[in-house]
Design an enzyme around this catalytic site. Structure first.
Site, mmCIF file in Angstrom:
data_model
loop_
_atom_site.group_PDB
_atom_site.id
_atom_site.type_symbol
_atom_site.label_atom_id
_atom_site.label_comp_id
_atom_site.label_asym_id
_atom_site.label_seq_id
_atom_site.Cartn_x
_atom_site.Cartn_y
_atom_site.Cartn_z
ATOM 1 N N GLU A 167 9.667 126.811 86.320
ATOM 2 C CA GLU A 167 9.752 127.620 85.099
ATOM 3 C C GLU A 167 8.393 127.932 84.485
ATOM 4 O O GLU A 167 8.177 129.020 83.944
ATOM 5 C CB GLU A 167 10.655 126.937 84.064
ATOM 6 C CG GLU A 167 12.134 126.886 84.444
ATOM 7 C CD GLU A 167 12.481 125.801 85.451
ATOM 8 O OE1 GLU A 167 11.606 124.961 85.749
ATOM 9 O OE2 GLU A 167 13.626 125.801 85.948
ATOM 10 N N HIS A 217 26.305 119.674 85.520
ATOM 11 C CA HIS A 217 25.836 120.954 86.069
ATOM 12 C C HIS A 217 26.417 121.142 87.469
ATOM 13 O O HIS A 217 26.599 120.161 88.203
ATOM 14 C CB HIS A 217 24.305 120.897 86.114
ATOM 15 C CG HIS A 217 23.639 122.200 86.417
ATOM 16 N ND1 HIS A 217 23.702 122.811 87.649
ATOM 17 C CD2 HIS A 217 22.872 123.015 85.650
ATOM 18 C CE1 HIS A 217 23.006 123.942 87.622
ATOM 19 N NE2 HIS A 217 22.489 124.091 86.413
ATOM 20 N N ARG A 244 14.943 120.724 88.506
ATOM 21 C CA ARG A 244 14.506 120.503 89.900
ATOM 22 C C ARG A 244 13.508 119.357 90.018
ATOM 23 O O ARG A 244 13.559 118.570 90.944
ATOM 24 C CB ARG A 244 13.893 121.788 90.468
ATOM 25 C CG ARG A 244 14.934 122.743 91.042
ATOM 26 C CD ARG A 244 14.288 124.038 91.514
ATOM 27 N NE ARG A 244 15.134 124.804 92.424
ATOM 28 C CZ ARG A 244 16.212 125.496 92.059
ATOM 29 N NH1 ARG A 244 16.610 125.507 90.799
ATOM 30 N NH2 ARG A 244 16.913 126.169 92.956
ATOM 31 N N ASP A 300 12.422 131.939 81.491
ATOM 32 C CA ASP A 300 11.585 131.427 82.581
ATOM 33 C C ASP A 300 12.320 131.198 83.888
ATOM 34 O O ASP A 300 11.860 130.449 84.745
ATOM 35 C CB ASP A 300 10.964 130.100 82.121
ATOM 36 C CG ASP A 300 12.027 129.111 81.648
ATOM 37 O OD1 ASP A 300 13.203 129.278 82.037
ATOM 38 O OD2 ASP A 300 11.687 128.184 80.901
ATOM 39 N N HIS A 321 19.496 118.431 84.855
ATOM 40 C CA HIS A 321 19.623 119.357 85.974
ATOM 41 C C HIS A 321 18.306 119.832 86.567
ATOM 42 O O HIS A 321 18.291 120.529 87.584
ATOM 43 C CB HIS A 321 20.410 120.601 85.539
ATOM 44 C CG HIS A 321 19.650 121.481 84.593
ATOM 45 N ND1 HIS A 321 18.714 122.401 85.011
ATOM 46 C CD2 HIS A 321 19.668 121.563 83.262
ATOM 47 C CE1 HIS A 321 18.206 123.008 83.962
ATOM 48 N NE2 HIS A 321 18.757 122.523 82.882
ATOM 49 N N GLU A 340 11.816 135.247 74.234
ATOM 50 C CA GLU A 340 11.370 133.852 74.367
ATOM 51 C C GLU A 340 10.087 133.774 75.203
ATOM 52 O O GLU A 340 9.940 132.941 76.103
ATOM 53 C CB GLU A 340 12.467 132.943 74.954
ATOM 54 C CG GLU A 340 12.280 131.477 74.619
ATOM 55 C CD GLU A 340 13.341 130.585 75.249
ATOM 56 O OE1 GLU A 340 13.177 130.149 76.390
ATOM 57 O OE2 GLU A 340 14.357 130.318 74.566
HETATM 58 C C1 UD1 Z 1 18.434 127.428 86.997
HETATM 59 C C2 UD1 Z 1 17.026 127.803 86.549
HETATM 60 C C3 UD1 Z 1 16.530 126.846 85.483
HETATM 61 C C4 UD1 Z 1 17.520 126.732 84.344
HETATM 62 C C5 UD1 Z 1 18.893 126.387 84.904
HETATM 63 C C6 UD1 Z 1 19.902 126.379 83.800
HETATM 64 C C7 UD1 Z 1 15.525 128.742 88.230
HETATM 65 C C8 UD1 Z 1 14.605 128.463 89.343
HETATM 66 N N1 UD1 Z 1 16.125 127.686 87.677
HETATM 67 O O1 UD1 Z 1 18.343 126.164 87.640
HETATM 68 O O2 UD1 Z 1 15.301 127.325 84.970
HETATM 69 O O3 UD1 Z 1 17.089 125.714 83.491
HETATM 70 O O4 UD1 Z 1 19.272 127.367 85.867
HETATM 71 O O5 UD1 Z 1 21.061 125.702 84.166
HETATM 72 O O6 UD1 Z 1 15.719 129.875 87.871
HETATM 73 N N2 UD1 Z 1 25.834 126.497 90.902
HETATM 74 C C9 UD1 Z 1 27.174 126.775 91.013
HETATM 75 N N3 UD1 Z 1 27.771 127.478 89.993
HETATM 76 C C10 UD1 Z 1 27.114 127.876 88.892
HETATM 77 C C11 UD1 Z 1 25.751 127.562 88.789
HETATM 78 C C12 UD1 Z 1 25.125 126.876 89.802
HETATM 79 O O7 UD1 Z 1 27.832 126.439 91.993
HETATM 80 O O8 UD1 Z 1 27.706 128.486 88.011
HETATM 81 C C13 UD1 Z 1 25.175 125.766 92.012
HETATM 82 C C14 UD1 Z 1 24.884 126.640 93.233
HETATM 83 O O9 UD1 Z 1 25.142 125.895 94.390
HETATM 84 C C15 UD1 Z 1 23.378 126.881 93.126
HETATM 85 C C16 UD1 Z 1 22.903 125.592 92.462
HETATM 86 O O10 UD1 Z 1 23.928 125.259 91.549
HETATM 87 O O11 UD1 Z 1 22.809 127.095 94.384
HETATM 88 C C17 UD1 Z 1 21.583 125.661 91.762
HETATM 89 O O12 UD1 Z 1 21.505 126.791 90.906
HETATM 90 P P1 UD1 Z 1 20.073 127.464 90.611
HETATM 91 O O13 UD1 Z 1 20.276 128.613 89.692
HETATM 92 O O14 UD1 Z 1 19.353 127.730 91.868
HETATM 93 O O15 UD1 Z 1 19.255 126.314 89.902
HETATM 94 P P2 UD1 Z 1 19.503 125.562 88.535
HETATM 95 O O16 UD1 Z 1 19.134 124.146 88.743
HETATM 96 O O17 UD1 Z 1 20.833 125.895 88.014
HETATM 97 N N1 UDP Z 2 25.676 124.333 77.649
HETATM 98 C C1 UDP Z 2 26.994 124.757 77.729
HETATM 99 N N2 UDP Z 2 27.926 123.942 78.318
HETATM 100 C C2 UDP Z 2 27.605 122.743 78.835
HETATM 101 C C3 UDP Z 2 26.251 122.312 78.760
HETATM 102 C C4 UDP Z 2 25.312 123.138 78.183
HETATM 103 O O1 UDP Z 2 27.321 125.847 77.278
HETATM 104 O O2 UDP Z 2 28.488 122.058 79.337
HETATM 105 C C5 UDP Z 2 24.676 125.222 77.027
HETATM 106 C C6 UDP Z 2 23.839 124.593 75.940
HETATM 107 O O3 UDP Z 2 24.461 124.767 74.689
HETATM 108 C C7 UDP Z 2 22.536 125.371 76.030
HETATM 109 C C8 UDP Z 2 22.476 125.822 77.476
HETATM 110 O O4 UDP Z 2 23.757 125.595 78.017
HETATM 111 O O5 UDP Z 2 22.570 126.548 75.228
HETATM 112 C C9 UDP Z 2 21.447 125.029 78.201
HETATM 113 O O6 UDP Z 2 21.534 125.319 79.554
HETATM 114 P P1 UDP Z 2 20.867 124.453 80.674
HETATM 115 O O7 UDP Z 2 20.647 123.075 80.188
HETATM 116 O O8 UDP Z 2 21.705 124.653 81.894
HETATM 117 O O9 UDP Z 2 19.502 125.214 80.934
HETATM 118 P P2 UDP Z 2 18.073 125.141 80.230
HETATM 119 O O10 UDP Z 2 18.237 125.345 78.774
HETATM 120 O O11 UDP Z 2 17.483 123.824 80.593
HETATM 121 O O12 UDP Z 2 17.317 126.251 80.880
#
Ligand code: UD1
Ligand code: UDP
Length: 372
Positions: free
Chosen positions: A135, A244, A213, A99, A211, A121
């Site tokens: 999502e 995160h 939104r 999603d 984490h 999924e």
């Molecule tokens: C995204 C997904 C969410 C998922 C989550 C898992 C969307 C809209 N959201 O949300 O569904 O649950 O990932 O974690 O697709 N960033 C870093 N390094 C990284 C990752 C993120 O610096 O490795 C920072 C960046 O500044 C980025 C911000 O985190 O702009 C947010 O990342 P983003 O993918 O937009 O949203 P998530 O909250 O991670």
């Molecule tokens: N996870 C990880 N390292 C961490 C925290 C989470 O590998 O420090 C893994 C966790 O096992 C799970 C996935 O990340 O499989 C969940 O990701 P996240 O919570 O970012 O996204 P969501 O599942 O909410 O989309």
């Protein structure tokens, strides 16, 4: 049969964890499938951690991540970026997961190029487009243009049948996260946090991740304030939070939780280590989707920091409880579980509803049948 060319597209940590077992399985069938891995890198560091654990090297890397990226940034850069790939390579099927905005934009790009979409999924629903945001809309939009639905449970199949999807195109597979857990169980790498958790065996470790939104701002602060109250009341509680990398999350976490010697804020862990950390935890507090599926398989109760979940299977199995993000609710639910051993044991011993770790085998078998 001529080899079929498959694109597997993902961009964030959870998609990578759940697609990696499918890629490893597809790679066992190179006589039938030519598999190309396209990462958008909507996440950069957190994606690369997963690629490294599963030893996957992408064929295409769009490298889209920007600090504080907006949803429109991700959607447009992924849509354009994937289009460039689809112009250069012809695919017979595009696999997307779950999603995220990467998944939605990749599915849309495939649809525009009239390439069939398979959704891993598929079928999860809250039917509330702002919970979780974005999502819930992403997954409904993806399913509107999906040709082949790989659903984790019978209940998710029912959701799609209720939306008049063709039963023949829906395959119940279990969740590939259980396949991922099977894989990480075999890895034996060490990490200082595991020693720390072992050393203090009389302590109760609360594993916290947040984490989403829709939880930015007040909901997060409320949960963190409840956590501080609990730590101050119970000397045996240690809180572990791999934070995160989102700058918004980082800033509120540091501001509210940054100054307590029994609240351990650490960088995101590699998934094999993280699975062992779940295993050693007393309780998980999270708004994550994936954790709601992993914890039942690892026998740890989960308090879900959300108003709604698209994963009712865990609620029915008894391993999850929804607390929302209200400070008092979080505080009381944690207290109840720490004080009531019977309730705790019942939650910890609930059965995993997400299959036996053969979801990726079932997915690849269904793909063979689809092309036949
Ligand atoms: C995204 C997904 C969410 C998922 C989550 C898992 C969307 C809209 N959201 O949300 O569904 O649950 O990932 O974690 O697709 N960033 C870093 N390094 C990284 C990752 C993120 O610096 O490795 C920072 C960046 O500044 C980025 C911000 O985190 O702009 C947010 O990342 P983003 O993918 O937009 O949203 P998530 O909250 O991670
Ligand atoms: N996870 C990880 N390292 C961490 C925290 C989470 O590998 O420090 C893994 C966790 O096992 C799970 C996935 O990340 O499989 C969940 O990701 P996240 O919570 O970012 O996204 P969501 O599942 O909410 O989309």
């Amino acid at each position: 049969m001529k080899k079929k060319k498959i694109a597997v597209v993902f961009g964030t940590r959870p998609e990578a964890i759940k697609m990696a077992p499918v890629i490893l399985e597809l790679n066992k069938h190179q006589d039938i499938f030519e598999t190309k891995v396209i990462v958008t890198a909507q996440h950069r560091e957190m994606l690369d951690q997963v690629l490294s654990v599963f030893s996957i090297t992408p064929d295409w890397d769009l490298n889209v991540m920007k600090e504080n990226q907006s949803l429109s940034d991700i959607t447009t850069t992924v849509l354009k970026g994937i289009e460039r790939v689809f112009i250069q390579e012809h695919f017979d099927l595009v696999l997307v997961h779950g999603d995220t905005t990467t998944s939605f934009a990749a599915a849309l790009a495939a649809y525009y190029h009239q390439i069939p979409v398979a959704h891993v999924e598929a079928g999860l629903r809250t039917y509330d487009t702002y919970n979780p945001f974005p999502e819930e809309a992403n997954r409904q939009l993806i399913d509107a243009i999906t040709d082949l639905f790989f659903v984790p449970t019978v209940a998710t199949k029912e959701n799609l049948l209720n939306e008049n999807k063709n039963s023949q195109s829906i395959i119940v597979t279990g969740n590939t996260v259980i396949d991922a857990i099977k894989y990480t169980k075999e890895l034996t790498k060490q990490h200082p946090i595991l020693d720390k958790m072992n050393r203090k065996s009389e302590q109760k470790w609360l594993l916290l991740t947040m984490h989403r939104r829709e939880n930015y701002g007040k909901p997060m602060s409320q949960v963190f304030e409840a956590v501080i109250d609990l730590v101050e009341e119970y000397p045996e509680i240690e809180v572990l939070m791999p934070v995160h990398l989102s700058p918004i999350v980082q800033s509120v976490v540091k501001e509210v939780l940054g100054d307590h010697d029994r609240i351990h804020l650490i960088a995101p862990l590699e998934v094999d280590i993280f699975h062992r950390v779940i295993n050693k935890s007393t309780l998980v507090l999270t708004d994550s989707g994936g954790l709601q599926e992993e914890a039942p398989a690892l026998n740890v109760p989960v308090l879900v920091l959300r108003e709604k979940t698209e994963r009712p299977e865990g609620l029915e199995a008894g391993t999850l409880k929804l607390t929302g993000t209200d400070k008092q609710s979080v505080y009381e639910n944690v207290k109840e579980l720490l004080n009531n051993t019977e309730l705790y044991d019942k939650m910890a011993q609930a059965l995993n509803p997400y299959g036996d770790g053969t979801a990726s085998i079932k997915i690849v078998e269904a793909m063979k049948a689809y092309f036949n």
